[in-house]
Structure formats: structure tokens, C-alpha cells
Scaffold this motif. Structure first.
Motif, PDB file in Angstrom:
ATOM      1  N   GLN A 172       0.850  -1.183   0.000  1.00 26.05           N
ATOM      2  CA  GLN A 172       0.000   0.000   0.000  1.00 26.05           C
ATOM      3  C   GLN A 172       0.891   1.240   0.000  1.00 26.05           C
ATOM      4  OE1 GLN A 172      -2.818   0.180   3.156  1.00 26.05           O
ATOM      5  NE2 GLN A 172      -3.815   2.044   2.393  1.00 26.05           N
ATOM      6  N   GLY A 173       0.569   2.183  -0.870  1.00 22.12           N
ATOM      7  CA  GLY A 173       1.385   3.389  -1.005  1.00 22.12           C
ATOM      8  C   GLY A 173       2.480   3.259  -2.034  1.00 22.12           C
ATOM      9  N   GLY A 174       2.584   2.071  -2.696  1.00 25.07           N
ATOM     10  CA  GLY A 174       3.655   1.827  -3.652  1.00 25.07           C
ATOM     11  C   GLY A 174       3.500   2.563  -4.966  1.00 25.07           C
ATOM     12  N   THR A 175       4.539   2.435  -5.813  1.00 25.05           N
ATOM     13  CA  THR A 175       4.633   3.198  -7.069  1.00 25.05           C
ATOM     14  C   THR A 175       4.861   2.276  -8.261  1.00 25.05           C
ATOM     15  OG1 THR A 175       5.526   5.160  -5.958  1.00 25.05           O
ATOM     16  CG2 THR A 175       5.976   4.960  -8.310  1.00 25.05           C
ATOM     17  N   PHE A 176       4.211   2.613  -9.377  1.00 25.70           N
ATOM     18  CA  PHE A 176       4.380   1.894 -10.642  1.00 25.70           C
ATOM     19  C   PHE A 176       4.815   2.904 -11.702  1.00 25.70           C
ATOM     20  CE2 PHE A 176       2.235   0.452 -14.680  1.00 25.70           C
ATOM     21  CZ  PHE A 176       3.100  -0.603 -14.951  1.00 25.70           C
ATOM     22  N   LEU A 177       5.912   2.593 -12.415  1.00 27.57           N
ATOM     23  CA  LEU A 177       6.440   3.460 -13.472  1.00 27.57           C
ATOM     24  C   LEU A 177       6.709   2.608 -14.692  1.00 27.57           C
ATOM     25  CD1 LEU A 177       7.729   6.195 -14.461  1.00 27.57           C
ATOM     26  CD2 LEU A 177       9.897   5.330 -13.524  1.00 27.57           C
ATOM     27  N   ALA A 178       6.183   3.006 -15.862  1.00 29.66           N
ATOM     28  CA  ALA A 178       6.364   2.184 -17.061  1.00 29.66           C
ATOM     29  C   ALA A 178       6.428   3.021 -18.321  1.00 29.66           C
ATOM     30  CB  ALA A 178       5.225   1.164 -17.186  1.00 29.66           C
ATOM     31  N   LYS A 179       7.266   2.569 -19.258  1.00 30.37           N
ATOM     32  CA  LYS A 179       7.359   3.210 -20.570  1.00 30.37           C
ATOM     33  C   LYS A 179       6.104   2.901 -21.380  1.00 30.37           C
ATOM     34  CE  LYS A 179      11.254   2.981 -22.873  1.00 30.37           C
ATOM     35  NZ  LYS A 179      12.366   2.416 -23.661  1.00 30.37           N
ATOM     36  N   VAL A 180       5.520   3.937 -21.981  1.00 33.88           N
ATOM     37  CA  VAL A 180       4.307   3.733 -22.784  1.00 33.88           C
ATOM     38  C   VAL A 180       4.385   4.358 -24.173  1.00 33.88           C
ATOM     39  CG1 VAL A 180       2.747   3.468 -20.816  1.00 33.88           C
ATOM     40  CG2 VAL A 180       3.232   5.760 -21.679  1.00 33.88           C
ATOM     41  N   PHE A 181       5.406   5.142 -24.463  1.00 35.71           N
ATOM     42  CA  PHE A 181       5.573   5.844 -25.733  1.00 35.71           C
ATOM     43  C   PHE A 181       4.543   6.949 -25.897  1.00 35.71           C
ATOM     44  CE2 PHE A 181       7.902   1.924 -26.321  1.00 35.71           C
ATOM     45  CZ  PHE A 181       9.098   2.407 -26.825  1.00 35.71           C
ATOM     46  N   GLN A 182       4.581   7.627 -27.047  1.00 36.41           N
ATOM     47  CA  GLN A 182       3.891   8.903 -27.212  1.00 36.41           C
ATOM     48  C   GLN A 182       2.381   8.815 -27.007  1.00 36.41           C
ATOM     49  OE1 GLN A 182       5.612  11.799 -27.564  1.00 36.41           O
ATOM     50  NE2 GLN A 182       3.642  12.747 -27.130  1.00 36.41           N
ATOM     51  N   SER A 183       1.777   7.711 -27.408  1.00 31.40           N
ATOM     52  CA  SER A 183       0.325   7.601 -27.283  1.00 31.40           C
ATOM     53  C   SER A 183      -0.109   7.514 -25.824  1.00 31.40           C
ATOM     54  CB  SER A 183      -0.174   6.363 -28.031  1.00 31.40           C
ATOM     55  OG  SER A 183       0.456   5.199 -27.536  1.00 31.40           O
ATOM     56  N   GLY A 184       0.832   7.181 -24.947  1.00 33.91           N
ATOM     57  CA  GLY A 184       0.509   7.045 -23.540  1.00 33.91           C
ATOM     58  C   GLY A 184      -0.239   5.760 -23.260  1.00 33.91           C
ATOM     59  N   ALA A 185      -0.577   5.556 -22.000  1.00 30.71           N
ATOM     60  CA  ALA A 185      -1.369   4.383 -21.625  1.00 30.71           C
ATOM     61  C   ALA A 185      -2.769   4.534 -22.194  1.00 30.71           C
ATOM     62  CB  ALA A 185      -1.409   4.263 -20.108  1.00 30.71           C
ATOM     63  N   ASP A 186      -3.362   3.434 -22.674  1.00 31.73           N
ATOM     64  CA  ASP A 186      -4.690   3.563 -23.277  1.00 31.73           C
ATOM     65  C   ASP A 186      -5.741   3.823 -22.200  1.00 31.73           C
ATOM     66  OD1 ASP A 186      -5.661   0.091 -23.922  1.00 31.73           O
ATOM     67  OD2 ASP A 186      -5.175   1.109 -22.068  1.00 31.73           O
ATOM     68  N   ALA A 187      -6.947   4.154 -22.642  1.00 31.93           N
ATOM     69  CA  ALA A 187      -7.987   4.619 -21.727  1.00 31.93           C
ATOM     70  C   ALA A 187      -8.355   3.577 -20.678  1.00 31.93           C
ATOM     71  CB  ALA A 187      -9.222   5.030 -22.520  1.00 31.93           C
ATOM     72  N   THR A 188      -8.414   2.308 -21.096  1.00 32.58           N
ATOM     73  CA  THR A 188      -8.798   1.249 -20.165  1.00 32.58           C
ATOM     74  C   THR A 188      -7.769   1.103 -19.050  1.00 32.58           C
ATOM     75  OG1 THR A 188      -9.944   0.038 -21.922  1.00 32.58           O
ATOM     76  CG2 THR A 188      -9.356  -1.197 -19.937  1.00 32.58           C
ATOM     77  N   LEU A 189      -6.483   1.091 -19.433  1.00 33.09           N
ATOM     78  CA  LEU A 189      -5.428   0.969 -18.442  1.00 33.09           C
ATOM     79  C   LEU A 189      -5.388   2.193 -17.531  1.00 33.09           C
ATOM     80  CD1 LEU A 189      -3.029  -0.445 -17.179  1.00 33.09           C
ATOM     81  CD2 LEU A 189      -1.581   0.518 -18.979  1.00 33.09           C
ATOM     82  N   MET A 190      -5.542   3.383 -18.096  1.00 39.86           N
ATOM     83  CA  MET A 190      -5.534   4.594 -17.276  1.00 39.86           C
ATOM     84  C   MET A 190      -6.666   4.574 -16.256  1.00 39.86           C
ATOM     85  SD  MET A 190      -3.020   6.665 -17.750  1.00 39.86           S
ATOM     86  CE  MET A 190      -3.593   8.275 -17.181  1.00 39.86           C
ATOM     87  N   ALA A 191      -7.835   4.106 -16.675  1.00 36.65           N
ATOM     88  CA  ALA A 191      -8.973   4.032 -15.756  1.00 36.65           C
ATOM     89  C   ALA A 191      -8.676   3.063 -14.617  1.00 36.65           C
ATOM     90  CB  ALA A 191     -10.228   3.605 -16.512  1.00 36.65           C
ATOM     91  N   GLN A 192      -8.047   1.928 -14.946  1.00 32.18           N
ATOM     92  CA  GLN A 192      -7.702   0.945 -13.922  1.00 32.18           C
ATOM     93  C   GLN A 192      -6.670   1.510 -12.950  1.00 32.18           C
ATOM     94  OE1 GLN A 192      -9.007  -2.301 -13.418  1.00 32.18           O
ATOM     95  NE2 GLN A 192      -7.893  -1.956 -11.510  1.00 32.18           N
ATOM     96  N   LEU A 193      -5.652   2.169 -13.509  1.00 35.49           N
ATOM     97  CA  LEU A 193      -4.612   2.748 -12.652  1.00 35.49           C
ATOM     98  C   LEU A 193      -5.186   3.816 -11.729  1.00 35.49           C
ATOM     99  CD1 LEU A 193      -1.638   3.058 -15.186  1.00 35.49           C
ATOM    100  CD2 LEU A 193      -1.875   1.404 -13.314  1.00 35.49           C
ATOM    101  N   LYS A 194      -6.109   4.607 -12.240  1.00 36.06           N
ATOM    102  CA  LYS A 194      -6.709   5.666 -11.419  1.00 36.06           C
ATOM    103  C   LYS A 194      -7.579   5.088 -10.314  1.00 36.06           C
ATOM    104  CE  LYS A 194      -6.507   9.328 -14.878  1.00 36.06           C
ATOM    105  NZ  LYS A 194      -7.267  10.222 -15.794  1.00 36.06           N
TER     106      LYS A 194
END
Length: 237
Positions: A172-194
Motif C-alpha cells: 500500500q502506497g507503492g509506485t508503478f512506473l512504465a514506458k508507454v511511448f507517445q500515445s501514452g497508456a490507453d484509456a482502459t489501463l488509465m482508468a484501472q490505474l486511477k
């Protein structure tokens, strides 16, 4: 040699037709990249070290005593920075790293030559980690085919797999950092991460080449049990 627009001397490669144009341009870019030269002076394995330094200087998630997983670690620039900042070489923290390619030993880093997408990878990683972790970071890049849509799907799939692994092992409180390139993370993944993290954003460090399409998704404050961590839990103790 000739001067570029900033007045610096620029190296031009004369291959005599022995190199493909793409190889010649890549070699010239390496020879004229100030971060490549600085990495050699500072003893870093790659210029990528400065990307992680810049991101962590701003967001401060690599803390002394922390446990870090580095996915796609070779040649080791990120692992070097992580090991130094968590104090892994002095036994204060831990860095576990994997890559398809071999990687020479780095003090404080436990490395395995392993395909992250192989069936046995998660169990092997869990065994190496030995518990929950503070940071999962991925500089992995999928092999390209030249077909834009196919390559994009591969990139998205790789990031999704890394995020799924992070959700299993982060404290809990941890961090995730990942390369995604110019398009960024797609909408589904961004929603999950949020849903899973207190703060989610895209970042592009200055150390990334100006003509590069890479950028990173940074998710801070893993909720774990579904509750956002308290602010004081995210701050340095």
C-alpha cells in the motif's frame, strides 16, 4: 566535425557505404548525445539512468530501505540508480531485476535473465522478491514489426501485463512506473490505474531525446485494499 545549431562540435560518421543509413544515423546520434557522454563519465550503464534520476528527483519514490523490481533492466542504468537510492549495496534495501538479455553484475542488484512474458516468470520473480515491494518499474519495449497498429497493441499489452504484476506485489502506497511511448497508456489501463492509485500521470523527462516518442506513465500511492493511503504514509519518514 562540424558545429550544430547550439555551437557544439558534431561528429559525422563516414561509413564508406559499409553501414545502412539507419545504422549510420543511430551511430551519429549516439556519438553526439551529451547524455551518452555524461553516462560514460558518471559510470552509468546507459543514458536511461538520467531519465529515472530526473523522475525520482521530482516525485521521490525511491526511498532508503525500499524494495524495487526493475522489469526490462538491461543494460542496467535504472537498476544502478535504484540500488544507490534505496541503499541496496549496503543491505538497506533490495533491487530485483530481469531482462531477456544478459546484464553484468551490479552491486546490490539480484538479476535473472528471464522473459517477463513466460509462464514461469511471475513465480520466479515472487521467489526472488520474497514479499511485497515498494516500486515496480518497467523500461520494457516490445519488439517492433513496422506495422503501427500491431506495434501499438504489443506496447499496450506489455504495459498492461506489467501493471497487473504490480497490482499483485506492491505494498500500500507503492509506485508503478512504465514506458508507454507517445500515445501514452490507453484509456482502459488509465482508468484501472486511477482506481488503484492515488495519483496517475504521464511524464516525459528532459533526458528523453527530443525526437523520441517515449514517455512514461507514473502511478503513485497504490491503494491496495481499495482505500487511498494517507498523505503522511506517502511522505519520507
Amino acid at each position: 566535425m562540424a558545429k550544430d545549431s547550439t555551437g557544439r562540435m558534431r561528429v559525422t560518421v563516414k561509413s564508406g557505404g559499409r553501414l545502412k543509413l539507419s545504422s549510420k544515423l543511430w551511430l551519429e546520434r549516439q556519438l553526439n548525445d551529451p547524455y551518452v557522454a555524461q553516462a560514460k563519465r558518471d559510470g552509468y550503464r546507459s543514458r536511461a539512468a538520467y531519465k529515472l534520476l530526473e523522475i525520482d528527483d521530482k516525485h521521490r519514490f525511491l526511498k532508503p530501505g525500499g524494495v524495487v523490481v526493475d522489469l526490462g533492466a538491461a543494460p542496467g542504468g535504472w537498476s544502478q540508480i535504484a540500488a544507490k537510492r534505496v541503499g541496496a549495496a549496503e543491505g538497506k534495501g533490495k533491487v530485483v531485476a530481469i531482462d531477456l538479455l544478459e546484464m553484468p553484475e551490479i552491486p546490490g542488484v539480484e538479476f535473472a535473465q528471464l522473459d517477463f512474458l513466460s509462464q514461469d516468470a511471475p513465480d520466479r520473480l515472487l521467489e526472488m522478491i520474497g514479499g511485497k515491494v515498494d516500486v515496480v518499474m518497467s523500461d520494457m519495449a516490445a519488439n517492433t514489426t513496422g506495422h503501427r497498429k500491431t506495434d501499438q497493441l504489443r506496447i499496450v499489452g506489455l504495459v498492461e501485463d506489467a501493471a497487473a504484476f504490480a497490482s499483485e506485489v506492491l505494498k500500500q502506497g507503492g509506485t508503478f512506473l512504465a514506458k508507454v511511448f507517445q500515445s501514452g497508456a490507453d484509456a482502459t489501463l488509465m482508468a484501472q490505474l486511477k482506481r488503484d492509485f492515488a495519483t496517475v500521470k504521464h511524464v516525459k523527462p528532459e533526458a528523453s531525446r527530443k525526437d523520441s516518442s517515449e514517455r512514461y506513465v507514473l502511478a503513485i500511492g497504490y491503494r491496495g485494499d481499495g482505500r487511498a493511503p494517507r498523505l503522511e504514509d506517502l511522505l519520507d519518514t
